[in-house]
Motif scaffolding. Sequence first.
Motif, PDB file in Angstrom:
ATOM      1  N   ALA A   1       0.832  -1.205   0.000  1.00 36.64           N
ATOM      2  CA  ALA A   1       0.000   0.000   0.000  1.00 36.64           C
ATOM      3  C   ALA A   1       0.867   1.256   0.000  1.00 36.64           C
ATOM      4  CB  ALA A   1      -0.929  -0.010   1.215  1.00 36.64           C
TER       5      ALA A   1
ATOM      6  N   GLN B   1      -3.113  10.528   1.208  1.00 39.98           N
ATOM      7  CA  GLN B   1      -3.184   9.108   0.848  1.00 39.98           C
ATOM      8  C   GLN B   1      -2.562   8.233   1.929  1.00 39.98           C
ATOM      9  OE1 GLN B   1      -1.374   8.881  -3.005  1.00 39.98           O
ATOM     10  NE2 GLN B   1      -3.139   9.756  -4.052  1.00 39.98           N
TER      11      GLN B   1
ATOM     12  N   GLY C   1      -4.923   7.894   4.615  1.00 38.30           N
ATOM     13  CA  GLY C   1      -5.941   6.921   4.229  1.00 38.30           C
ATOM     14  C   GLY C   1      -5.484   5.489   4.422  1.00 38.30           C
ATOM     15  N   VAL C   2      -4.211   5.220   4.114  1.00 39.81           N
ATOM     16  CA  VAL C   2      -3.665   3.872   4.357  1.00 39.81           C
ATOM     17  C   VAL C   2      -3.766   3.526   5.829  1.00 39.81           C
ATOM     18  CG1 VAL C   2      -1.528   2.509   4.396  1.00 39.81           C
ATOM     19  CG2 VAL C   2      -2.132   3.827   2.352  1.00 39.81           C
ATOM     20  N   TRP C   3      -3.338   4.442   6.685  1.00 41.97           N
ATOM     21  CA  TRP C   3      -3.375   4.164   8.124  1.00 41.97           C
ATOM     22  C   TRP C   3      -4.810   4.022   8.627  1.00 41.97           C
ATOM     23  CZ3 TRP C   3       0.908   2.247   8.272  1.00 41.97           C
ATOM     24  CH2 TRP C   3       2.091   2.881   7.931  1.00 41.97           C
ATOM     25  N   ARG C   4      -5.726   4.868   8.144  1.00 38.87           N
ATOM     26  CA  ARG C   4      -7.125   4.786   8.589  1.00 38.87           C
ATOM     27  C   ARG C   4      -7.797   3.504   8.102  1.00 38.87           C
ATOM     28  NH1 ARG C   4      -8.426   9.785  10.727  1.00 38.87           N
ATOM     29  NH2 ARG C   4      -7.166  11.492   9.933  1.00 38.87           N
ATOM     30  N   THR C   5      -7.306   2.951   7.005  1.00 36.26           N
ATOM     31  CA  THR C   5      -7.867   1.708   6.483  1.00 36.26           C
ATOM     32  C   THR C   5      -7.288   0.490   7.187  1.00 36.26           C
ATOM     33  OG1 THR C   5      -8.190   2.718   4.311  1.00 36.26           O
ATOM     34  CG2 THR C   5      -8.152   0.310   4.395  1.00 36.26           C
ATOM     35  N   TRP C   6      -5.964   0.463   7.327  1.00 34.86           N
ATOM     36  CA  TRP C   6      -5.305  -0.730   7.853  1.00 34.86           C
ATOM     37  C   TRP C   6      -5.316  -0.835   9.370  1.00 34.86           C
ATOM     38  CZ3 TRP C   6      -3.949  -5.075   5.646  1.00 34.86           C
ATOM     39  CH2 TRP C   6      -3.828  -5.113   4.263  1.00 34.86           C
TER      40      TRP C   6
ATOM     41  N   THR D   1      -8.120  -2.528  11.430  1.00 36.41           N
ATOM     42  CA  THR D   1      -8.281  -3.970  11.229  1.00 36.41           C
ATOM     43  C   THR D   1      -7.256  -4.788  12.004  1.00 36.41           C
ATOM     44  OG1 THR D   1      -6.852  -4.095   9.268  1.00 36.41           O
ATOM     45  CG2 THR D   1      -9.180  -3.539   8.913  1.00 36.41           C
TER      46      THR D   1
ATOM     47  N   TYR E   1      -5.920   1.747  18.791  1.00 37.74           N
ATOM     48  CA  TYR E   1      -6.185   2.583  17.617  1.00 37.74           C
ATOM     49  C   TYR E   1      -6.730   3.949  18.041  1.00 37.74           C
ATOM     50  CZ  TYR E   1      -8.037   4.450  13.311  1.00 37.74           C
ATOM     51  OH  TYR E   1      -8.296   5.286  12.255  1.00 37.74           O
TER      52      TYR E   1
END
Length: 198
Positions: free
Chosen positions: A148, A168, A171-176, A179, A186
């Motif tokens: 990513a 961006q 966004g990677v951190w907020r997505t991964w 989870t 978090y």
Amino acid sequence: MSTTRDGLLTAAAAAFDRDGYVRATIDDVCDRAGVTKGALYGHFSSKKALAVAVLDRQAREWAETRDRLQRANRGPLQVLVDLGYAVNQDRAVVQRLLFQAPISDDVAERQVGQWTATVRDLLRSAAFQGELRPGVDVDACADAVVAALVGVHLMSLAVEDPAGVARQLSGVWRTWLPTIARPEVYAALRVTPPRRRV
């Protein structure tokens, strides 16, 4: 490291950043460093060797940044986030050398392997410290996070928008992170860029 060698690496990084690997010349690097070609070839056998040394120096600087972040008593996941932003700040010359230059075939795999090992190590530390959810596959997660992050950097080559890269990355951190991180961990993470350079 000798002063001449360090000056050559600094000059080469500036030349590769400005002109790219193909257009940058040994003469330009020597002029920037204030040395002769003989002095350059006393340290580096070729332009490719010089470019690889620039990448290696950048990797060492990122390792030092990681050490600084860890000494600041940040948890492994926060170190991972902040290191991602630090790499973004210094990305231009690395992008030009790894993803645009002819040297990429035999160097990029080693560099990406080093990045993956760093992410894996931080995720293992996070698991050991109880920051990760149970059952997280650390190896698969490290591969996915690096993919990513590399994707973000490749996208930035096509779109000249430095602020967009930070968005961006966020966004990677907020997505991964939701989870893989425990909810309470978090909630305490800052996933936006640090206020000052790390």
